[in-house]
Design a protein around this motif. Sequence first.
Motif, PDB file in Angstrom:
ATOM      1  N   HIS A  18      14.785  -4.491 -15.194  1.00 50.35           N
ATOM      2  CA  HIS A  18      15.556  -3.560 -14.625  1.00 50.35           C
ATOM      3  C   HIS A  18      14.061  -2.785 -13.833  1.00 50.35           C
ATOM      4  O   HIS A  18      14.014  -1.854 -13.542  1.00 50.35           O
ATOM      5  CB  HIS A  18      15.713  -2.433 -15.538  1.00 50.35           C
ATOM      6  N   ASP A  19      13.007  -3.651 -13.588  1.00 52.70           N
ATOM      7  CA  ASP A  19      12.156  -3.406 -12.738  1.00 52.70           C
ATOM      8  C   ASP A  19      12.466  -2.917 -11.476  1.00 52.70           C
ATOM      9  O   ASP A  19      13.025  -3.665 -10.979  1.00 52.70           O
ATOM     10  CB  ASP A  19      10.755  -4.090 -12.664  1.00 52.70           C
ATOM     11  N   GLU A  20      11.765  -1.896 -10.850  1.00 53.85           N
ATOM     12  CA  GLU A  20      12.320  -1.517  -9.646  1.00 53.85           C
ATOM     13  C   GLU A  20      11.787  -2.366  -8.506  1.00 53.85           C
ATOM     14  O   GLU A  20      10.612  -2.677  -8.536  1.00 53.85           O
ATOM     15  CB  GLU A  20      12.026   0.032  -9.281  1.00 53.85           C
ATOM     16  N   PRO A  21      12.467  -2.848  -7.728  1.00 54.80           N
ATOM     17  CA  PRO A  21      11.818  -3.714  -6.557  1.00 54.80           C
ATOM     18  C   PRO A  21      10.794  -3.057  -5.839  1.00 54.80           C
ATOM     19  O   PRO A  21      11.020  -1.714  -5.536  1.00 54.80           O
ATOM     20  CB  PRO A  21      12.989  -4.385  -5.847  1.00 54.80           C
ATOM     21  N   GLU A  22       9.975  -3.761  -5.478  1.00 59.85           N
ATOM     22  CA  GLU A  22       8.924  -3.073  -4.306  1.00 59.85           C
ATOM     23  C   GLU A  22       9.450  -2.587  -3.226  1.00 59.85           C
ATOM     24  O   GLU A  22      10.065  -3.430  -2.561  1.00 59.85           O
ATOM     25  CB  GLU A  22       7.824  -4.025  -4.311  1.00 59.85           C
ATOM     26  N   VAL A  23       9.185  -1.459  -2.643  1.00 58.38           N
ATOM     27  CA  VAL A  23       9.677  -1.072  -1.324  1.00 58.38           C
ATOM     28  C   VAL A  23       8.719  -1.018  -0.398  1.00 58.38           C
ATOM     29  O   VAL A  23       7.566  -0.641  -0.471  1.00 58.38           O
ATOM     30  CB  VAL A  23      10.321   0.428  -1.677  1.00 58.38           C
ATOM     31  N   TYR A  24       8.992  -1.904   0.632  1.00 57.82           N
ATOM     32  CA  TYR A  24       7.774  -2.080   1.535  1.00 57.82           C
ATOM     33  C   TYR A  24       8.163  -1.075   2.736  1.00 57.82           C
ATOM     34  O   TYR A  24       9.193  -0.712   3.162  1.00 57.82           O
ATOM     35  CB  TYR A  24       8.004  -3.445   2.297  1.00 57.82           C
ATOM     36  N   LYS A  25       7.040  -0.260   2.946  1.00 54.30           N
ATOM     37  CA  LYS A  25       7.184   0.685   4.043  1.00 54.30           C
ATOM     38  C   LYS A  25       6.808  -0.057   5.438  1.00 54.30           C
ATOM     39  O   LYS A  25       6.024  -0.831   5.409  1.00 54.30           O
ATOM     40  CB  LYS A  25       6.143   1.657   4.028  1.00 54.30           C
ATOM     41  N   GLU A  26       7.983   0.033   6.500  1.00 57.64           N
ATOM     42  CA  GLU A  26       7.845  -0.302   7.866  1.00 57.64           C
ATOM     43  C   GLU A  26       6.603   0.301   8.609  1.00 57.64           C
ATOM     44  O   GLU A  26       6.730   1.751   8.641  1.00 57.64           O
ATOM     45  CB  GLU A  26       9.106  -0.516   8.453  1.00 57.64           C
ATOM     46  N   LYS A  27       5.699  -0.242   9.163  1.00 55.71           N
ATOM     47  CA  LYS A  27       4.873   0.335  10.191  1.00 55.71           C
ATOM     48  C   LYS A  27       5.546   0.576  11.268  1.00 55.71           C
ATOM     49  O   LYS A  27       6.469  -0.114  11.710  1.00 55.71           O
ATOM     50  CB  LYS A  27       3.861  -0.761  10.249  1.00 55.71           C
ATOM     51  N   PRO A  28       5.167   1.499  11.931  1.00 53.51           N
ATOM     52  CA  PRO A  28       5.814   2.047  13.110  1.00 53.51           C
ATOM     53  C   PRO A  28       5.450   0.822  14.392  1.00 53.51           C
ATOM     54  O   PRO A  28       4.305   0.518  14.214  1.00 53.51           O
ATOM     55  CB  PRO A  28       5.296   3.379  13.618  1.00 53.51           C
ATOM     56  N   ILE A  29       6.720   0.798  15.246  1.00 55.47           N
ATOM     57  CA  ILE A  29       6.291  -0.531  16.050  1.00 55.47           C
ATOM     58  C   ILE A  29       5.623   0.444  17.318  1.00 55.47           C
ATOM     59  O   ILE A  29       6.073   1.341  17.619  1.00 55.47           O
ATOM     60  CB  ILE A  29       7.747  -0.880  16.634  1.00 55.47           C
TER      61      ILE A  29
END
Length: 109
Positions: free
Chosen positions: A88-99
Amino acid sequence: MQYDKEILRVLAEAGDEGLSVQNISRHVFNACNSFFNPIDQEEVRRYVQSYLLKNSKTANALLAKNKKGVYKLNANNQLSEQLLFQFHDEPEVYKEKPIVDQSLSLFDD
């Protein structure tokens, strides 16, 4: 074996209500079957059923029988509590870099 991990993962997702042997074996079959490595569904069901029976015999076993044919992770077992934390560990959320547009302009500014 991969079946064991899938059984525990499915039961961790099921929570306190648990799942029937049929539903667990269907999930395990779908997760482990592939085009290049086909497996027999009846073989998976027999393995799941024997695994569930073997690991739910005592009161402090890894699995517990909820009703007839319905199994869940045993809340009284320390190992099953650890498994719940792992699954049940929360998956890592990757923040998208602005293009940033780095293309060259056709016209001079």
